[in-house]
Write an enzyme that holds these catalytic residues in place. Sequence first.
Site, PDB file in Angstrom:
ATOM      1  N   GLU A 170      32.935  34.635  33.838  1.00 25.31           N
ATOM      2  CA  GLU A 170      32.929  34.840  35.294  1.00 25.31           C
ATOM      3  C   GLU A 170      31.808  35.788  35.709  1.00 25.31           C
ATOM      4  O   GLU A 170      31.851  36.346  36.813  1.00 25.31           O
ATOM      5  CB  GLU A 170      34.287  35.370  35.768  1.00 25.31           C
ATOM      6  N   ASP A 230      30.261  40.342  38.609  1.00 24.91           N
ATOM      7  CA  ASP A 230      31.471  39.959  37.883  1.00 24.91           C
ATOM      8  C   ASP A 230      32.600  39.773  38.900  1.00 24.91           C
ATOM      9  O   ASP A 230      32.785  40.598  39.813  1.00 24.91           O
ATOM     10  CB  ASP A 230      31.851  41.035  36.867  1.00 24.91           C
ATOM     11  N   ILE A 231      33.349  38.667  38.762  1.00 27.15           N
ATOM     12  CA  ILE A 231      34.480  38.403  39.664  1.00 27.15           C
ATOM     13  C   ILE A 231      35.639  39.303  39.241  1.00 27.15           C
ATOM     14  O   ILE A 231      36.066  39.279  38.071  1.00 27.15           O
ATOM     15  CB  ILE A 231      34.889  36.922  39.609  1.00 27.15           C
TER      16      ILE A 231
END
Length: 603
Positions: free
Chosen positions: A508, A465-466
């Site tokens: 994301e 996950d960003i």
Amino acid sequence: MRINAITNWAYGVTVLLTGLSGAAFILSTNSALEERRAVEQHLALDTLGEELALGAEVRTDEARLYVMRGDERHLETFHRAEEEERKREEAIKTATSFGASQGEIAALQETMREAEALDKIEVAAIEAYQKGDRTTALEKLFGPEHERLQTALLDTVARFRDLTNARTGGALNEAQARSDWFAIAAKTMLGITAALFLSVLYFILKRRVAMPLTRMSGIVTRLAEQDYAVEVPLDRRSDEIGEMNKAIHIFRENGIERDRLDAERRLDQQTKDLILQMMHRLQACQSQDELAEVVARFAPQVFPNLAGHLYVLNDSRTLLTRVGSWFDPQHSAPSFPSSACWGLRRGRPHVSNRGHSDIACQHLDDDGAVGLCVPLTAQGDTIGLLYFEERSDETFAVEASRLYLELIAENIGLAVANLQLREKLTNLAVRDALTGLLNRRCLDEALNREPRGQGGKPLTCLMIDIDHFKRFNDEFGHDAGDVVMQYVAQIIVDTVADAGSAYRFGGEEFTVLLPEAGEAAGFELAERLRTRIGTTPLSHRGRILGTVSVSVGIASAPDDGPVATLLTRADAALLDAKNHGRNRSVRASGLTFGDDQARRSLA
């Protein structure tokens, strides 16, 4: 006399006799129809008389039963029979339509009068009974007058039926006799026609055709076996057999030429069959390598004196790359720019170095070899090239083979275009449009293919996950957010390489599956991936976006849990990494799921 003239005369006489026989059959049929009409009239009139007698008896019986028993049902039946009697009286008035004679009509009218008289007595008896005078009613119904009228009615009906039987019986016998006579006449003419036909058949087929053909059968057999050295005696008859003899002479003289033409046609048909087989297999190819193998297998059979290459253009339409070859051509480069071929420039086949009368393509060497370049096109777009060169000093028959060359090139071009289109459609179906990674559906399918038991091979899942991704969208716009996701996706692809598969999970978040890798190997790759992503600053449209960091959750199967919960456990590890400050990798095996959020994630 010519066989044709004899046949025409026999045909004319046969047609005449057949026409007369047909006319006789038609007349016989008409007589049969008259016979049928007579039977129908007889049945109709006989049925009418029987219904009159039966109707009178039914009315009388119902009236007597009503007077004797007083049951209203008999009265209702009497009135219904009375209505039916009136309908039959109307039918009597139209009896002339059945062909009844004057005597029959008079008998019917007398029957009507007697039926009306009976009806009056019975109606009067019913009225007397209804007034309470049962004795009078019985006297009327069982009295001598009623008996007389009823007996007279039955006698009149019997006389009417005798009259109709006599008249219709005579008409029936007459029609039957006439039908039998015409049938005998028709059968006689058919017999004469058959005898004439057999006679002519014997005379023409046996005497004028079969016997001469028997004499010529040996000659014809040898000619059929293409033994044109046989001698054919000249028959000077002026009929069709003589003309056939002359035709056999001409056939013998033209036999050698026909053999030569047949050999050429067989060779041409063999070439067409090979091309057709090649087309069928091209349509069934599922990869470019299969297509190149099909071309390399069939092209030498269609053009055995030509070596060749199959080239395909790259996606940018600038470079041709060899994907297949046969008979090891020596004079063309394995890859070259599309501008180096005059065939591609002109969009049509081009022969290089044919007596140095035309310019040579730049992708050929300087040895003076003769080469043919045939562009591959599909729907107006050039997608590749077929290259041929001579294997010997034989003439390069371009003009003779041009049709086949263009046909093969067209079908290969369509097959290559279909494969490229199929590959594009497959990518659209299984890959994310923004990042180019495999989509969520491919991830689900990959996990569904894994064994569900505990004995399967190791499989490690990375959930990525960003961190603070919303900041990029809010501060720099959604285009900058797309650039960040594309950047992270590319680093994931480069880092994972052949070790596993990368997917866009959603938003994301990304997922990596590492087959045959344990949790330790997954953690090592996650750290390497996190380090590469966090050490490169990004910019977009001249603006510095800053560094990007990611959080990673790692889970493995089957040692630490089943494949069914692999994503859930990796997601729980990711949630733990985000809860403890982000920009870190967390193993699912090191979690103690007392944390409420982790428990919810696993749920």
